[in-house]
Design a protein around this motif. Sequence first.
Motif, short mmCIF file in Angstrom:
data_model
loop_
_atom_site.label_atom_id
_atom_site.label_comp_id
_atom_site.label_asym_id
_atom_site.label_seq_id
_atom_site.Cartn_x
_atom_site.Cartn_y
_atom_site.Cartn_z
N GLN A 104 41.81 -22.27 -26.71
CA GLN A 104 40.75 -23.23 -26.76
C GLN A 104 40.45 -23.62 -28.30
O GLN A 104 40.49 -24.79 -28.42
CB GLN A 104 39.42 -22.97 -26.08
N TYR A 105 40.66 -22.66 -29.20
CA TYR A 105 40.33 -23.05 -30.43
C TYR A 105 41.61 -23.71 -31.04
O TYR A 105 41.66 -24.67 -32.00
CB TYR A 105 39.99 -21.85 -31.45
N ALA A 106 42.88 -23.22 -30.58
CA ALA A 106 44.10 -23.91 -31.04
C ALA A 106 44.14 -25.11 -30.58
O ALA A 106 44.68 -26.09 -31.35
CB ALA A 106 45.35 -22.97 -30.27
N ASP A 107 43.83 -25.66 -29.23
CA ASP A 107 43.77 -26.79 -28.70
C ASP A 107 42.79 -27.95 -29.64
O ASP A 107 43.25 -28.91 -29.96
CB ASP A 107 43.41 -26.94 -27.25
N LEU A 108 41.70 -27.59 -29.96
CA LEU A 108 40.80 -28.19 -31.02
C LEU A 108 41.50 -28.36 -32.28
O LEU A 108 41.49 -29.46 -33.03
CB LEU A 108 39.68 -27.31 -31.02
N CYS A 109 42.32 -27.22 -32.82
CA CYS A 109 42.89 -27.47 -34.11
C CYS A 109 44.05 -28.46 -33.91
O CYS A 109 44.29 -29.32 -34.74
CB CYS A 109 43.42 -26.25 -34.40
N SER A 110 44.77 -28.47 -32.75
CA SER A 110 45.82 -29.54 -32.57
C SER A 110 45.32 -30.90 -32.40
O SER A 110 45.85 -31.92 -32.99
CB SER A 110 46.71 -29.30 -31.27
N ALA A 111 43.92 -31.08 -31.74
CA ALA A 111 43.25 -32.30 -31.60
C ALA A 111 42.84 -32.97 -33.22
O ALA A 111 42.97 -34.30 -33.14
CB ALA A 111 42.10 -32.30 -30.62
N VAL A 112 42.58 -31.90 -33.96
CA VAL A 112 42.24 -32.86 -35.06
C VAL A 112 43.19 -32.61 -36.38
O VAL A 112 43.12 -33.10 -37.41
CB VAL A 112 40.79 -32.01 -35.77
N GLY A 113 44.64 -32.34 -35.64
CA GLY A 113 45.75 -32.41 -36.54
C GLY A 113 45.87 -31.16 -37.73
O GLY A 113 46.71 -31.21 -38.67
N GLN A 114 45.22 -30.07 -37.43
CA GLN A 114 45.43 -28.73 -38.00
C GLN A 114 46.58 -28.17 -37.40
O GLN A 114 46.06 -27.01 -37.06
CB GLN A 114 44.21 -28.01 -38.07
N THR A 115 47.71 -28.54 -37.36
CA THR A 115 48.78 -27.83 -36.45
C THR A 115 49.14 -26.44 -37.02
O THR A 115 49.56 -25.77 -36.15
CB THR A 115 49.85 -28.95 -36.24
N ASP A 116 49.15 -25.95 -38.42
CA ASP A 116 49.56 -24.92 -38.85
C ASP A 116 48.41 -23.86 -38.30
O ASP A 116 48.90 -22.84 -38.00
CB ASP A 116 49.50 -25.09 -40.34
N LYS A 117 46.94 -24.23 -38.42
CA LYS A 117 46.19 -23.43 -38.07
C LYS A 117 46.21 -23.12 -36.52
O LYS A 117 46.33 -21.94 -35.74
CB LYS A 117 44.72 -23.92 -38.35
N ALA A 118 46.51 -24.10 -35.74
CA ALA A 118 46.91 -24.07 -34.13
C ALA A 118 48.07 -23.18 -34.02
O ALA A 118 47.95 -22.45 -32.99
CB ALA A 118 47.10 -25.35 -33.52
N ASP A 119 49.06 -23.20 -34.60
CA ASP A 119 50.28 -22.43 -34.61
C ASP A 119 49.86 -20.95 -34.75
O ASP A 119 50.19 -20.22 -33.91
CB ASP A 119 51.31 -22.61 -35.56
N ARG A 120 49.05 -20.54 -35.66
CA ARG A 120 48.63 -19.13 -35.92
C ARG A 120 47.80 -18.55 -34.78
O ARG A 120 47.91 -17.54 -34.15
CB ARG A 120 47.95 -19.01 -37.16
N LEU A 121 46.83 -19.74 -34.21
CA LEU A 121 46.26 -19.20 -33.13
C LEU A 121 46.80 -18.89 -31.65
O LEU A 121 46.56 -17.94 -31.02
CB LEU A 121 45.01 -20.21 -32.94
N VAL A 122 47.66 -19.76 -31.85
CA VAL A 122 48.52 -19.71 -30.42
C VAL A 122 49.48 -18.41 -30.40
O VAL A 122 49.71 -17.68 -29.58
CB VAL A 122 49.62 -20.91 -29.99
N ALA A 123 50.05 -18.25 -31.75
CA ALA A 123 50.70 -16.85 -32.06
C ALA A 123 50.06 -15.72 -31.39
O ALA A 123 50.49 -14.80 -30.96
CB ALA A 123 51.34 -16.86 -33.13
N ARG A 124 48.69 -15.75 -31.88
CA ARG A 124 47.90 -14.49 -31.57
C ARG A 124 47.64 -14.49 -30.21
O ARG A 124 47.52 -13.30 -29.65
CB ARG A 124 46.61 -14.48 -32.16
N ALA A 125 47.34 -15.76 -29.55
CA ALA A 125 47.28 -15.54 -28.07
C ALA A 125 48.27 -15.08 -27.44
O ALA A 125 48.44 -14.36 -26.39
CB ALA A 125 46.80 -16.78 -27.39
N ALA A 126 49.59 -15.41 -27.89
CA ALA A 126 50.92 -15.18 -27.12
C ALA A 126 51.16 -13.62 -27.28
O ALA A 126 51.87 -13.00 -26.57
CB ALA A 126 51.95 -16.21 -27.59
N ALA A 127 50.88 -13.17 -28.65
CA ALA A 127 51.12 -11.67 -28.82
C ALA A 127 50.11 -10.81 -27.55
O ALA A 127 50.72 -9.58 -27.41
CB ALA A 127 50.56 -11.38 -30.08
N ILE A 128 49.23 -11.59 -27.30
CA ILE A 128 48.08 -10.77 -26.40
C ILE A 128 48.51 -10.98 -24.71
O ILE A 128 48.86 -9.98 -24.00
CB ILE A 128 46.61 -10.90 -26.43
N ALA A 129 48.90 -12.02 -24.46
CA ALA A 129 49.25 -12.50 -23.37
C ALA A 129 50.39 -13.62 -23.23
O ALA A 129 50.10 -14.74 -23.07
CB ALA A 129 47.98 -12.92 -22.50
#
Length: 290
Positions: free
Chosen positions: A111-136
């Motif tokens: 959810q936080y990654a999607d928010l970052c993507s929506a406001v153009g913070q794609t690098d931050k979103a990438d890190r968040l998605v990577a954290r989520a992907a490492a878990i599930a």
Amino acid sequence: MSTSHDQLARVAHLLEVGRAEQALDELGRLPADAATGVAAFQLRAAALTDLDRWDEVVTVARQGLAETGPDAELLGRLGLALRHQREFTSAERALLDGLAIAPESPWLLCQYADLCSAVGQTDKADRLVARAAAIAPAAPTVFASRFQLAYARGDDRAAERVAQEFLAAWPAHPAALALHGHAASARGRVDAAHRSFGQAVAHDPTDAGFADAAWESRVYAHPLLRPLRPLYRLGILRTWLIAVGVIAVLNIVGLDLLAALFALLWVFYCVWSWAAPPLVRRLVRRRWRP
């Protein structure tokens, strides 16, 4: 207590099978003590989320937080709803509060990654998605966030690749089918988009967004619009450049008559691209069965 527990279990099942309206009806029949519990607020917020009733999600989430105290899921629902309302600062605050409670929640991270993507913070979103992907790594929410991130970066090919991976992992998941349809549509593959959206509706007939997308894809898959598929696949600008280039080359090599004929056909094609879609929409609307 047992009766309330059974009712909440029925609500959860109704949400699992995509019957959000029925879930809300069932929640309305809960006794007062159960209706003000955190589980009831969570389920009510989830049902309203499924129905895209964002104002009500905000109201329910805030009421639940006020009455039951901090809760990661309610904070996540609040952040999601505020993002859809474009209240990005408040959405970030809610999601960060939720992550403070459940820092390893893949859903909250996405959810936080999607928010970052929506406001153009794609690098931050990438890190968040990577954290989520490492878990599930195979969680639907992870695939969906990877898809959103690819689109935020303007990478249609990557988005389509993620959609294909999502569909391979979850072949009957409505969201996987819908994202595959969106990716195919963006790439001009209207038949694939129509099939995917149709299957998404078949698996979740209550989702209005899926139904609208299926109807729209039915329009663009119509035989009368088949000549326009190169335009959808290549895009308007690229198609115009190709057409102008062909006319210029034919003139340069002295084939003026052929260039004039091609230019005439191109004018007709442009008129057809403007006039045909509204006509087909009217034809499809008469026959459409939701």
